[in-house]
Design an enzyme around this catalytic site. Structure first.
Site, PDB file in Angstrom:
ATOM      1  N   GLY A 156      -2.457   0.968  13.116  1.00 29.65           N
ATOM      2  CA  GLY A 156      -3.026  -0.351  12.789  1.00 29.65           C
ATOM      3  C   GLY A 156      -2.321  -1.415  13.603  1.00 29.65           C
ATOM      4  CB  ILE A 158       2.910  -2.600  12.186  1.00 29.13           C
ATOM      5  CG1 ILE A 158       2.798  -3.898  11.380  1.00 29.13           C
ATOM      6  CG2 ILE A 158       4.376  -2.289  12.504  1.00 29.13           C
ATOM      7  CD1 ILE A 158       3.359  -3.817   9.960  1.00 29.13           C
ATOM      8  NE  ARG A 178      -8.425   4.561   6.804  1.00 25.94           N
ATOM      9  CZ  ARG A 178      -8.143   3.719   5.824  1.00 25.94           C
ATOM     10  NH1 ARG A 178      -8.242   4.102   4.584  1.00 25.94           N
ATOM     11  NH2 ARG A 178      -7.779   2.479   6.062  1.00 25.94           N
ATOM     12  NE  ARG A 238       5.225  -1.264   0.552  1.00 22.00           N
ATOM     13  CZ  ARG A 238       5.433  -2.309   1.360  1.00 22.00           C
ATOM     14  NH1 ARG A 238       6.209  -2.193   2.417  1.00 22.00           N
ATOM     15  NH2 ARG A 238       4.871  -3.471   1.101  1.00 22.00           N
ATOM     16  CD  GLU A 267      12.269  -0.476  -0.493  1.00 23.27           C
ATOM     17  OE1 GLU A 267      12.054  -1.692  -0.658  1.00 23.27           O
ATOM     18  OE2 GLU A 267      11.836   0.150   0.476  1.00 23.27           O
ATOM     19  CG  HIS A 285      11.763  -3.353   2.558  1.00 24.87           C
ATOM     20  ND1 HIS A 285      10.981  -2.791   1.584  1.00 24.87           N
ATOM     21  CD2 HIS A 285      10.898  -3.916   3.434  1.00 24.87           C
ATOM     22  CE1 HIS A 285       9.707  -2.998   1.860  1.00 24.87           C
ATOM     23  NE2 HIS A 285       9.626  -3.688   2.985  1.00 24.87           N
ATOM     24  N   GLY A 287      12.202  -5.102   7.729  1.00 22.67           N
ATOM     25  CA  GLY A 287      11.220  -5.054   8.823  1.00 22.67           C
ATOM     26  C   GLY A 287      10.711  -6.423   9.238  1.00 22.67           C
TER      27      GLY A 287
END
Ligand code: GLV
Length: 319
Positions: A156, A158, A178, A238, A267, A285, A287
């Site tokens: 996608g 990212i 997909r 994730r 988390e 986390h 990013g």
């Protein structure tokens, strides 16, 4: 003049967005330590809620807010914490913050990939803890990304940016998605393959999928077993995408080369096995945590709330 709408920031929004909201609405903010009961109480009577990935936005919270609630603006691109059906049933719009964090997250994936491939955390730990005995021809050898086959799982926004960043390494680029991505194929010579094929062929596997029931433990013991013993696995999507126990075992038994992780199951808790596992680069986390990205995300949160409360289509509806 009518009463101003009420917006409740259930944890924290940076000033770049909070100020846009305060100019127009009555705004309150609970701060990072807010507990669930405090959130339920504060939500009562809100027209808009600003939420984030650290807590569930469910029927209980929506009902605590009340029937006047019009928008849940989630601070982040992922919205696995939001019960979309519960929002839809109550006519509440849900928004997120795509694009703003695409580059920051892709750059962190590359940071983790390179840190893991060279075991920078392990080497740095030796240095910091006084074990460095001097230059050693054999010690701390790692893997190079140049010429590597790089597998992007979930091409996608990212994943696509990550592919662009690694294009300079040469080598092959393969991806799962997909839908085919003709632009990635034309620009980077990328080839769309099935997941098993990608895992078997890649020297670096980077995960860029959302957390959904379908993607839970996509990378489990079986999937790890398909990877090369020298391959590097990076997860900035994730934590639920990867079976932590299986990954720890694969690293301990030298069945994969290294791992770089920014996200974890449960988390801010995580499997303590990661602290002692060799060849793993860990981040809490972060990013999207650049000045530019977080400010822009904050502005997007505000733009979405403002649009809905002013009766317009929000820029980033999630459904
Ligand atoms: C962070 O993880 C986000 O979804 O933005």
């Amino acid at each position: 003049m009518g009463e101003r709408s009420r917006v409740v920031i259930l944890r924290e929004l940076l000033p770049a967005g909070r100020e846009l909201l305060s100019d127009r609405f009555e705004v309150s903010s609970l701060g990072l330590d807010a507990g669930w009961q405090q959130m339920l109480a504060a939500a009562a009577g809100a027209d808009g809620l600003v939420t984030d990935l650290t807590f569930a936005v469910d029927g209980e919270l929506l009902d605590a807010a009340g029937p006047q609630l019009k928008v849940v603006a989630n601070f982040g691109v992922g919205y696995d914490n939001v019960d979309l059906a519960a929002c839809a049933e109550r006519g509440v719009a849900v928004t997120n913050t795509p694009d703003a964090l695409t580059n920051a997250t892709a750059e962190l994936a590359l940071t983790l990939a390179m840190a893991a491939a060279r075991d920078l955390p392990g080497a740095e730990k030796d240095l910091r803890e006084g074990r460095w005995q001097g230059w050693d021809p054999a010690r701390w050898r790692g893997f190079e990304l140049s010429g590597a086959t790089i597998g992007v799982v979930g091409a996608g926004r990212i994943g696509g940016r990550f592919m662009e960043l690694v294009a300079g390494f040469g080598g092959e680029r393969i991806y799962t998605s997909r839908q085919p991505k003709p632009e990635l194929e034309a620009r980077f010579g990328a080839e769309r393959v099935g997941l098993d094929d990608l895992l078997r062929r890649s020297d670096l596997v980077s995960l860029h999928l959302p957390g959904t029931p379908e993607t839970r433990h996509l990378i489990d013991g079986r999937a790890l077993g398909l990877m090369k013993p020298t391959a590097v696995l990076v997860n900035t999507g994730r934590g639920t995408l990867v079976d932590s126990k299986a990954l720890i075992l694969a690293l301990e038994e030298d069945r994969i080369g290294a791992a770089g992780l920014d996200v974890f199951e449960g988390e801010p808790n995580f499997d303590p096995g990661f602290l002692t596992t060799p060849r793993v680069a860990l981040a809490p986390h972060i990013g999207s945590a650049t000045y530019r990205s977080r400010d822009e995300m904050s502005r997007l949160v505000a733009a979405n709330v403002i649009a809905v409360l002013e009766g317009r289509e929000p820029p980033n509806p999630v459904t």
